[in-house]
Design an enzyme around this catalytic site. Structure first.
Site, PDB file in Angstrom:
ATOM      1  N   LYS A 104     -31.214 -11.623   1.849  1.00 36.87           N
ATOM      2  CA  LYS A 104     -30.813 -12.923   1.727  1.00 36.87           C
ATOM      3  C   LYS A 104     -29.964 -13.412   1.681  1.00 36.87           C
ATOM      4  O   LYS A 104     -30.176 -15.002   1.495  1.00 36.87           O
ATOM      5  CB  LYS A 104     -30.221 -12.156  -0.135  1.00 36.87           C
ATOM      6  N   ASN A 105     -28.789 -13.263   2.520  1.00 34.02           N
ATOM      7  CA  ASN A 105     -28.763 -14.090   2.633  1.00 34.02           C
ATOM      8  C   ASN A 105     -28.962 -15.338   4.219  1.00 34.02           C
ATOM      9  O   ASN A 105     -28.650 -16.329   4.658  1.00 34.02           O
ATOM     10  CB  ASN A 105     -26.606 -13.591   3.801  1.00 34.02           C
ATOM     11  N   ARG A 109     -23.961 -19.192  -6.291  1.00 30.53           N
ATOM     12  CA  ARG A 109     -23.664 -20.369  -5.156  1.00 30.53           C
ATOM     13  C   ARG A 109     -24.535 -21.046  -4.313  1.00 30.53           C
ATOM     14  O   ARG A 109     -23.697 -22.443  -4.043  1.00 30.53           O
ATOM     15  CB  ARG A 109     -22.321 -19.617  -4.357  1.00 30.53           C
ATOM     16  N   CYS A 147     -20.262 -15.321  -7.423  1.00 27.73           N
ATOM     17  CA  CYS A 147     -20.248 -14.089  -8.005  1.00 27.73           C
ATOM     18  C   CYS A 147     -18.804 -14.614  -8.650  1.00 27.73           C
ATOM     19  O   CYS A 147     -18.270 -15.885  -7.671  1.00 27.73           O
ATOM     20  CB  CYS A 147     -20.088 -13.211  -7.648  1.00 27.73           C
ATOM     21  N   ARG A 149     -13.931 -20.281  -4.054  1.00 29.38           N
ATOM     22  CA  ARG A 149     -14.899 -20.498  -2.669  1.00 29.38           C
ATOM     23  C   ARG A 149     -15.142 -22.617  -2.772  1.00 29.38           C
ATOM     24  O   ARG A 149     -15.957 -22.317  -3.061  1.00 29.38           O
ATOM     25  CB  ARG A 149     -15.877 -19.854  -2.694  1.00 29.38           C
ATOM     26  N   ASP A 209     -18.391  -8.529   2.515  1.00 27.90           N
ATOM     27  CA  ASP A 209     -19.600  -7.494   1.779  1.00 27.90           C
ATOM     28  C   ASP A 209     -19.781  -6.104   1.670  1.00 27.90           C
ATOM     29  O   ASP A 209     -20.675  -5.743   0.900  1.00 27.90           O
ATOM     30  CB  ASP A 209     -20.531  -8.406   1.647  1.00 27.90           C
ATOM     31  N   VAL A 228     -10.692 -12.346   2.834  1.00 26.51           N
ATOM     32  CA  VAL A 228     -11.203 -13.173   2.725  1.00 26.51           C
ATOM     33  C   VAL A 228     -11.891 -13.724   1.182  1.00 26.51           C
ATOM     34  O   VAL A 228     -11.364 -15.483   1.359  1.00 26.51           O
ATOM     35  CB  VAL A 228     -12.744 -12.854   2.941  1.00 26.51           C
ATOM     36  N   ARG A 245     -29.104  -9.673  -8.342  1.00 27.94           N
ATOM     37  CA  ARG A 245     -29.371 -10.310  -7.252  1.00 27.94           C
ATOM     38  C   ARG A 245     -29.652 -10.487  -5.607  1.00 27.94           C
ATOM     39  O   ARG A 245     -30.335 -11.429  -4.984  1.00 27.94           O
ATOM     40  CB  ARG A 245     -28.274 -11.572  -7.421  1.00 27.94           C
TER      41      ARG A 245
END
Length: 419
Positions: A22-23, A93, A117, A122, A306, A328, A398
């Protein structure tokens, strides 16, 4: 509204295929805005975030053709609007990733400040500062970033925080800027590398890929490409933890073990037997209870934030006491409160969770608060006594493709229910 119903206590066993990341898919889809000919993107995961990005691009005028395997052809030659509205951006985002490509190719962008989220601050200030250094005129008002530039120019940009989306946005913008851009303290995540490789295949000139300093020499134009997205390392890690927690034995195909060094090391420490090949990972717990393991999250190549929630769930039923330190995101322990409802013994102290493992969790109705927190609740449900019901699972959709189907293939008793 959909919910997940899970009956725990079944060791996972079998083989499943890992989806595309996904990322990586989201920035690569945004990058198709830069190309003057059609791009073809393969191995795209079927996720709500991908659908949102496609809706966003389509609203701008990008022509999208999707086949039954979700391979996507994208043509951005008829883009007629340069806006990313709040109603789309608020749910994801990564929508902010259209800012750099729109500004670089079309000289204009009007993008809502992002949502996604609720795991902590961020800010997009590093995106804005970098684009301003490249010559953009940017105003932030009424919840929108409005940017204009005749043509961006190269600049030396130091990012005082490691930011994945910031690195990606500025890298994409720099590909069409006049002159050379140097990005210092750049993110090194595999998904950033995948985007860079895609841009290079489109004709971009990028050096230092995989390091914390990127040199991008701007070109006049980019062309479309054929590109296949890398496997999802977080999905891979999540299923490995699921097998470890249930004492199971699984094999994951179409993945890349080299992307998970930190995670595989921790799984070995808990007592898992792991073997790997070029595109597969096999984990066998041999029916044993995992041992507690300390976790400290940090940017890649260290342990990924994550995967923190998944290891919080694992430590909840592990033998011993563990600490998990989150460096993070400052608000990423919301899942701890839901796990406590299932009997987990977790004490929060600032950015640290201290967890004393219990032999079994107890089923309870729980609510997902963000994407990875939702995964931790699924994992907890797999080992809990009784039937666990998880609400607000749109977070799961998601980031995890058909999670109930894949877990069912491994023997889990899980199904989606609607009320």
């Amino acid at each position: 509204m959909d919910k997940l119903l899970i009956t725990g206590g079944i060791p996972l066993s079998g083989e499943i295929r890992i989806s595309g990341a996904k990322n990586a898919a989201l920035p690569i889809l945004a990058a198709t805005l830069l190309a003057e000919t059609s791009s073809y993107v393969n191995n795209v995961p079927h996720l709500q975030d991908v659908t949102t990005m496609m809706n966003l691009l389509g609203r701008m005028g990008v022509e999208l053709i999707v086949d039954e395997k979700l391979n996507i052809q994208a043509d951005s030659n008829r883009v007629h609007t340069f806006a990313a509205p709040y109603e789309l951006v608020k749910t994801m985002r990564a929508s902010v990733l259209v800012l750099g490509p729109l500004l670089a190719r079309f000289g204009e962008a009007h993008v809502s400040l992002p949502g996604g989220c609720a795991i902590g601050s961020r800010p997009v200030n590093l995106h804005i500062q970098g684009l301003t250094a490249m010559g953009a005129d940017i105003q932030v008002e009424n919840g929108y970033i409005s940017a204009k530039a005749k043509r961006l120019h190269g600049a030396k940009i130091f990012m005082d925080l490691v930011t994945v989306t910031g690195t990606e946005n500025l890298m994409m913008a720099a590909t069409l800027a006049e002159g050379t851009t140097i990005l210092e303290n750049a993110a090194r995540e595999p998904e950033v590398i995948d985007l860079a490789k895609c841009l290079i295949s489109m004709g971009a000139k990028i050096e230092g890929v995989g390091s914390d300093t990127l040199h991008i020499e701007g070109v006049e134009k980019l062309s479309g490409t054929h590109y296949s997205i890398l496997p999802d390392r977080i999905e891979t890690g999540t299923y490995l933890v699921a097998a470890a927690m249930t004492g199971g034995h699984i094999k994951l195909k179409d993945t890349d073990p080299s992307l998970l060094d930190a995670v595989l090391q921790k799984l070995t420490e808990i007592g898992a037997y792991i073997t790997t090949g070029d595109s597969w990972i096999e984990l066998d717990m041999r029916g044993q209870r995992p041992q507690a393991v300390d976790i400290y999250t940090s940017p890649y190549p260290a342990f990924p934030t994550d995967m923190q929630a998944q290891f919080t769930a694992l430590n909840s039923i592990a033998d011993g006491v563990a600490t998990i330190t989150e460096t993070v995101f400052e608000n990423r322990f919301m899942h701890a409160l839901e796990l406590q409802r299932m009997g987990a013994k977790i004490r929060l102290e600032g950015n640290m969770a201290i967890i004393k493992g219990v032999p079994r969790l107890q089923a309870a109705p729980v609510m997902a608060t963000d994407l990875r927190a939702s995964a931790s609740l699924v994992l907890a449900g797999l080992v809990a006594d009784g039937d666990t019901v998880i609400e607000r699972i749109y977070h799961i959709d998601r980031g995890y493709e058909r999670i109930e189907e894949k877990l069912s293939q491994l023997g889990a008793k899980i199904r989606r229910i609607r009320y």
